[in-house]
Design a protein around this motif. Structure first.
Motif, PDB file in Angstrom:
ATOM      1  N   THR A 285      -2.602 -16.181   2.869  1.00  0.00           N
ATOM      2  CA  THR A 285      -3.785 -16.503   2.078  1.00  0.00           C
ATOM      3  C   THR A 285      -3.537 -16.310   0.584  1.00  0.00           C
ATOM      4  O   THR A 285      -4.455 -16.422  -0.215  1.00  0.00           O
TER       5      THR A 285
ATOM      6  N   ASP B 103      11.968   6.636   1.165  1.00  0.00           N
ATOM      7  CA  ASP B 103      10.733   6.768   0.392  1.00  0.00           C
ATOM      8  C   ASP B 103      10.846   5.958  -0.902  1.00  0.00           C
ATOM      9  O   ASP B 103      11.765   6.169  -1.693  1.00  0.00           O
ATOM     10  N   VAL B 104       9.903   5.048  -1.116  1.00  0.00           N
ATOM     11  CA  VAL B 104       9.968   4.206  -2.325  1.00  0.00           C
ATOM     12  C   VAL B 104      10.027   5.050  -3.596  1.00  0.00           C
ATOM     13  O   VAL B 104      10.664   4.643  -4.565  1.00  0.00           O
TER      14      VAL B 104
ATOM     15  N   SER C  97       1.212  -7.221  -1.800  1.00  0.00           N
ATOM     16  CA  SER C  97       0.568  -7.596  -0.542  1.00  0.00           C
ATOM     17  C   SER C  97      -0.929  -7.800  -0.794  1.00  0.00           C
ATOM     18  O   SER C  97      -1.452  -7.413  -1.835  1.00  0.00           O
TER      19      SER C  97
ATOM     20  N   GLN D 132       1.013 -12.196   8.456  1.00  0.00           N
ATOM     21  CA  GLN D 132       0.409 -13.000   7.378  1.00  0.00           C
ATOM     22  C   GLN D 132       1.150 -12.800   6.059  1.00  0.00           C
ATOM     23  O   GLN D 132       1.157 -13.679   5.203  1.00  0.00           O
ATOM     24  N   HIS D 133       1.736 -11.630   5.874  1.00  0.00           N
ATOM     25  CA  HIS D 133       2.529 -11.409   4.661  1.00  0.00           C
ATOM     26  C   HIS D 133       3.848 -12.182   4.760  1.00  0.00           C
ATOM     27  O   HIS D 133       4.236 -12.904   3.835  1.00  0.00           O
TER      28      HIS D 133
ATOM     29  N   ASN E 168      11.209   1.013   3.365  1.00  0.00           N
ATOM     30  CA  ASN E 168      10.039   1.543   4.059  1.00  0.00           C
ATOM     31  C   ASN E 168      10.405   2.864   4.725  1.00  0.00           C
ATOM     32  O   ASN E 168      11.505   3.005   5.255  1.00  0.00           O
TER      33      ASN E 168
ATOM     34  N   SER F 239       4.326  -3.298   5.054  1.00  0.00           N
ATOM     35  CA  SER F 239       4.628  -3.165   6.479  1.00  0.00           C
ATOM     36  C   SER F 239       5.276  -4.420   7.065  1.00  0.00           C
ATOM     37  O   SER F 239       6.036  -4.344   8.016  1.00  0.00           O
TER      38      SER F 239
ATOM     39  N   ARG G  81       0.810  -1.218   0.000  1.00  0.00           N
ATOM     40  CA  ARG G  81       0.000   0.000   0.000  1.00  0.00           C
ATOM     41  C   ARG G  81       0.843   1.267   0.000  1.00  0.00           C
ATOM     42  O   ARG G  81       0.345   2.331  -0.360  1.00  0.00           O
TER      43      ARG G  81
ATOM     44  N   LYS H 186       0.792   3.737  -2.902  1.00  0.00           N
ATOM     45  CA  LYS H 186      -0.283   4.741  -2.989  1.00  0.00           C
ATOM     46  C   LYS H 186      -1.318   4.511  -4.085  1.00  0.00           C
ATOM     47  O   LYS H 186      -2.451   4.942  -3.959  1.00  0.00           O
TER      48      LYS H 186
ATOM     49  N   VAL I 261       0.965 -12.476  -2.394  1.00  0.00           N
ATOM     50  CA  VAL I 261       1.743 -13.465  -1.641  1.00  0.00           C
ATOM     51  C   VAL I 261       1.407 -13.363  -0.158  1.00  0.00           C
ATOM     52  O   VAL I 261       0.984 -12.317   0.323  1.00  0.00           O
TER      53      VAL I 261
HETATM   54  C1  LIG Z   1      -6.730 -13.839   7.964  1.00  0.00           C
HETATM   55  C2  LIG Z   1      -5.811 -12.869   7.324  1.00  0.00           C
HETATM   56  C3  LIG Z   1      -5.024 -13.285   6.256  1.00  0.00           C
HETATM   57  C4  LIG Z   1      -4.147 -12.383   5.636  1.00  0.00           C
HETATM   58  N1  LIG Z   1      -3.377 -12.832   4.589  1.00  0.00           N
HETATM   59  C5  LIG Z   1      -2.498 -11.972   4.008  1.00  0.00           C
HETATM   60  C6  LIG Z   1      -1.647 -12.399   2.950  1.00  0.00           C
HETATM   61  O1  LIG Z   1      -1.702 -13.546   2.508  1.00  0.00           O
HETATM   62  N2  LIG Z   1      -0.781 -11.519   2.413  1.00  0.00           N
HETATM   63  C7  LIG Z   1      -0.694 -10.212   2.840  1.00  0.00           C
HETATM   64  O2  LIG Z   1       0.133  -9.453   2.305  1.00  0.00           O
HETATM   65  N3  LIG Z   1      -1.490  -9.785   3.827  1.00  0.00           N
HETATM   66  C8  LIG Z   1      -2.394 -10.629   4.418  1.00  0.00           C
HETATM   67  N4  LIG Z   1      -3.205 -10.161   5.401  1.00  0.00           N
HETATM   68  C9  LIG Z   1      -3.207  -8.697   5.690  1.00  0.00           C
HETATM   69  C10 LIG Z   1      -2.066  -8.283   6.579  1.00  0.00           C
HETATM   70  O3  LIG Z   1      -2.460  -8.421   7.923  1.00  0.00           O
HETATM   71  C11 LIG Z   1      -1.724  -6.790   6.339  1.00  0.00           C
HETATM   72  O4  LIG Z   1      -2.879  -6.018   6.547  1.00  0.00           O
HETATM   73  C12 LIG Z   1      -1.204  -6.492   4.931  1.00  0.00           C
HETATM   74  O5  LIG Z   1      -0.139  -7.373   4.602  1.00  0.00           O
HETATM   75  C13 LIG Z   1      -0.737  -5.066   4.843  1.00  0.00           C
HETATM   76  O6  LIG Z   1      -0.404  -4.732   3.519  1.00  0.00           O
HETATM   77  P1  LIG Z   1       0.651  -3.564   3.206  1.00  0.00           P
HETATM   78  O7  LIG Z   1       1.906  -3.848   3.935  1.00  0.00           O
HETATM   79  O8  LIG Z   1       0.694  -3.406   1.736  1.00  0.00           O
HETATM   80  O9  LIG Z   1      -0.106  -2.273   3.768  1.00  0.00           O
HETATM   81  P2  LIG Z   1       0.135  -1.442   5.098  1.00  0.00           P
HETATM   82  O10 LIG Z   1       0.103  -2.278   6.290  1.00  0.00           O
HETATM   83  O11 LIG Z   1      -0.799  -0.297   4.991  1.00  0.00           O
HETATM   84  O12 LIG Z   1       1.627  -0.952   4.977  1.00  0.00           O
HETATM   85  C14 LIG Z   1       2.082  -0.009   4.070  1.00  0.00           C
HETATM   86  C15 LIG Z   1       3.526   0.262   4.409  1.00  0.00           C
HETATM   87  O13 LIG Z   1       4.081   1.156   3.477  1.00  0.00           O
HETATM   88  C16 LIG Z   1       4.914   2.074   4.160  1.00  0.00           C
HETATM   89  N5  LIG Z   1       4.969   3.294   3.319  1.00  0.00           N
HETATM   90  C17 LIG Z   1       4.001   4.219   3.119  1.00  0.00           C
HETATM   91  N6  LIG Z   1       4.431   5.145   2.242  1.00  0.00           N
HETATM   92  C18 LIG Z   1       5.675   4.807   1.897  1.00  0.00           C
HETATM   93  C19 LIG Z   1       6.655   5.387   1.025  1.00  0.00           C
HETATM   94  N7  LIG Z   1       6.397   6.494   0.313  1.00  0.00           N
HETATM   95  N8  LIG Z   1       7.844   4.769   0.913  1.00  0.00           N
HETATM   96  C20 LIG Z   1       8.128   3.622   1.620  1.00  0.00           C
HETATM   97  N9  LIG Z   1       7.231   3.049   2.433  1.00  0.00           N
HETATM   98  C21 LIG Z   1       6.028   3.625   2.580  1.00  0.00           C
HETATM   99  C22 LIG Z   1       4.258   2.286   5.489  1.00  0.00           C
HETATM  100  O14 LIG Z   1       5.212   2.728   6.445  1.00  0.00           O
HETATM  101  C23 LIG Z   1       3.739   0.890   5.798  1.00  0.00           C
HETATM  102  O15 LIG Z   1       4.701   0.117   6.509  1.00  0.00           O
HETATM  103  C24 LIG Z   1      -4.070 -11.037   6.054  1.00  0.00           C
HETATM  104  C25 LIG Z   1      -4.860 -10.628   7.134  1.00  0.00           C
HETATM  105  C26 LIG Z   1      -5.718 -11.521   7.766  1.00  0.00           C
HETATM  106  C27 LIG Z   1      -6.527 -11.044   8.937  1.00  0.00           C
END
Ligand SMILES: Cc1cc2nc3c(=O)[nH]c(=O)nc-3n(C[C@H](O)[C@H](O)[C@H](O)COP(=O)(O)OP(=O)(O)OC[C@H]3O[C@@H](n4cnc5c(N)ncnc54)[C@H](O)[C@@H]3O)c2cc1C
Ligand SMILES: Nc1ncnc2c1ncn2[C@@H]1O[C@H](COP(=O)(O)O)[C@@H](O)[C@H]1O
Lengths: 246, 322
Positions: free
Chosen positions: B251, B303-304, B233, B270-271, B285, B266, B208, B211, B248
């Motif tokens: 799930t 910053d990515v 993610s 689960q990731h 990150n 992040s 995420r 953006k 990946v």
């Molecule tokens: C039952 C269950 C199963 C799940 N299975 C999976 C699964 O298989 N795979 C999975 O991925 N998730 C899974 N999840 C979800 C998981 O818990 C997280 O919510 C998810 O992985 C978060 O995705 P994210 O890191 O992309 O987003 P976020 O948690 O929103 O993280 C975004 C990250 O980006 C960073 N960031 C923001 N802007 C910038 C920037 N400009 N430059 C650098 N970094 C930045 C932030 O600091 C943050 O760390 C599952 C959840 C549940 C409850």
């Protein structure tokens, strides 16, 4: 339409895993068990939707000890009609599949649904084994399921693209993302779940083909090396000469 | 003990995962002085089949008339081949078709099956033990197979491949294949772009933090420069920024590349479950507290939007010089 849904339990996805008894058993302290996500989100919900559309019953089956009962009650609360538990440890996939096949063989189910895989032992095995033991067709990791008379219409995602399939009922299907949307049980469902039948029957003797003899945790990562965000040349050098991955 | 290996046909190519399975079987067979026979089907040219010899197959049995077989038909094909060979072991890749044929075959012939082995087995007498991931990669189990017949599904990218310059003999193998209760109505193939994720040695993944989908060009540029596949993610796939097959984690799919680069993810448990088998992990990150840094080998607090293009340039410079 009569549908059998195979439900397994799994540690909550946030659980930290540890072991006891000289690393031969899962340490269940502090582990919260949930309905295996694929079984709940996709197999069970799609079964309930099909029942709502065509009538019939949705029955849950689990192979496990009494620790399963709260999991089964939760699944009933989402909208199943009845449940049966085969009272035994799930010794291995073949054991589980044999128990389910043996139970289902003379009950006339039109569909037998499983999840894509359990998130604990991740085998994707049980559904295929049930199908073979019952001599039924099997479609793995379906992302769509419609029923039209005696034919199931299915889709599944390939690495690049989609495969459209048809299968004659009765059929065993393992369910993956796309098939349905998660449902949250409502108060009425939770109340009703307390009174719906949960039959417990004893297993039939079956050989165990495989056995887990020990567990280990993945080797700890050494500490992270931080790199200056302005110096990506350094990262590339390290990936080349230290990590040897590029 | 002859060993059979199922080569699943991927759009008339043999997958890297299947060739790994051949090499794996060969390494087992060598210890016992046995031979590996590979089993294939569909439209595959002789030169492709002969080259399977490089990975250790002595012979390839080929069913050229079997196109898009269903799982039950492939099960019948494998069962017939094992019987004719007198084989007591089959190895197949733990992906796509292998995942659904192997358990069905196991039930058919009464074999113990290990789904997703990550190491070479230890064999003593008729007992075999091998390691596999459990609890979505949070732990490793040693599994003992007690039956005389055994099937191993090999996790892609787990065991190093050994090759030689041998070529395999091709033999036609066309047993009667039963009609299936499942019919393939249509295959809506998308152009297979790039490298299939489960087989990729390098993966560039984003979350995420990117953006929006319009920013994925940066991710693809880096992947392109590295010869990598792209991943994401779960929320990114759920909101439709990226296709589901890139998701990946616990799930989604589990991968074990040599290099996993995570940008703007992040590092939720689960990731991590889907990627912690990666040999080297790089995390980018802005948040120095992001949990992913605990699982990283190399961390970049930044910053990515600045770091990814810079890294792409550095990779290009390196590739040009080497
Ligand atoms: C039952 C269950 C199963 C799940 N299975 C999976 C699964 O298989 N795979 C999975 O991925 N998730 C899974 N999840 C979800 C998981 O818990 C997280 O919510 C998810 O992985 C978060 O995705 P994210 O890191 O992309 O987003 P976020 O948690 O929103 O993280 C975004 C990250 O980006 C960073 N960031 C923001 N802007 C910038 C920037 N400009 N430059 C650098 N970094 C930045 C932030 O600091 C943050 O760390 C599952 C959840 C549940 C409850
Ligand atoms: N003990 C069990 N009882 C009932 N169903 C099960 C059990 N174990 C697995 N299943 C079903 O089989 C599917 C695949 O499981 P697995 O082969 O363990 O990946 C699960 O998603 C469940 O639907």
């Amino acid at each position: 339409m009569n549908i059998l849904v195979c439900i397994s339990k799994a540690p909550d996805t946030t659980t930290k895993i540890s072991f006891t008894d000289g690393n031969t058993k899962l340490n269940k302290d502090k582990v919260q068990f949930i309905v295996n996500p694929y079984d709940e989100w996709y197999a069970l919900v799609r079964a309930i939707e099909l029942k709502e559309q065509y009538g019939g019953t949705v029955k849950i089956i689990s192979v496990g000890d009494a620790e399963y009962d709260p999991i089964i009650r939760k699944a009933i609360a989402i909208g199943a009609d009845e449940a049966v538990r085969i009272n035994s440890d799930a010794l291995d996939a073949h054991f589980v599949a044999s128990q389910i096949a043996n139970y289902a063989k003379d009950k006339g189910f039109d569909l037998i649904l499983t999840g894509k895989e359990t998130i604990n032992y991740n085998g994707s095995q049980v559904g295929a084994m049930i199908a073979e033991l019952m001599g039924l067709p099997y479609v793995a990791t379906a992302s769509k399921l419609e029923v039209n008379g005696k034919v199931a219409k299915l889709e599944r995602d390939l690495a690049a693209g989609v495969e459209v399939l048809e299968a004659d009922l009765p059929v065993v299907i393992s369910c993956a993302k796309g098939m349905a949307e998660q449902r949250i049980p409502n108060m009425r469902g939770i109340m009703a779940a307390r009174t719906k039948p949960l039959e417990v029957i004893e297993p039939t003797p079956t050989d165990q083909y495989t056995e887990i003899v020990g567990y280990e945790l993945p080797a700890d990562k050494g500490s992270v090396t931080y790199i200056d965000p302005n110096n990506m040349d350094e990262l590339v050098q390290l990936l080349h000469s230290e990590a040897k991955v590029i | 003990m002859a060993i059979l290996v199922l080569l699943d046909n991927h759009n008339d190519k043999i997958s890297k995962a299947a060739l790994e399975a051949v090499s794996y079987a060969h390494q087992i067979a060598q210890n016992s002085g046995d031979e590996v026979t590979a089993l294939s089907y569909g439209k595959l040219g002789d030169s492709l089949l002969k080259a399977v010899g490089q990975y250790g197959a002595k012979t390839v049995w080929h069913h050229a008339d079997l196109h898009h077989p269903t799982e039950d038909q492939l099960t019948a094909l494998c069962a017939a081949a094992m019987e004719k060979l007198g084989a007591s072991m089959m190895v197949c890749p733990f992906d796509g078709l292998g995942k659904s044929v192997a358990p069905r075959l196991a039930a058919k012939i009464g074999a113990g099956y290990v789904a997703g082995a990550i190491s070479l087995p230890e064999i003593s007498g008729s007992e075999l033990t091998v390691k596999k991931n459990v609890f979505s990669g949070k732990a490793i189990a040693t599994v003992k197979v007690k039956t005389q017949k055994k099937i191993i599904g090999l996790m892609p990218n787990s065991v190093p491949v050994v090759t030689s310059d041998a070529t395999a003999e091709i033999e036609a193998f066309k047993p009667e294949i039963p009609k299936s209760g499942v019919r393939v109505v249509e295959i809506r193939a998308e152009a297979a772009e790039g490298i299939p994720l489960p087989e990729a040695e390098i993966v560039v993944s984003a979350g995420r933090g990117l953006k929006g989908p319009e920013n994925w060009g940066m991710v693809e540029d880096l992947a392109h420069a590295l010869g990598a596949a792209t991943a994401c993610s779960r929320p990114v796939a759920d909101i439709g920024w990226r296709p589901h097959h890139e998701h990946v984690g616990q799930t989604g799919i589990a991968i074990r590349p040599n290099l996993y680069i995570a940008a703007g993810i992040s590092g939720a448990i689960q990731h991590l479950a889907g990627v912690n088998g990666s040999k080297t992990i790089v995390v980018i990150n802005t948040d120095k507290e992001a949990p992913f840094f605990k699982a990283a080998d190399y961390g970049i607090i930044g910053d990515v939007f600045e770091v990814l293009p810079r890294l792409t340039e550095a990779v290009k410079k390196f590739k040009a010089a080497n």
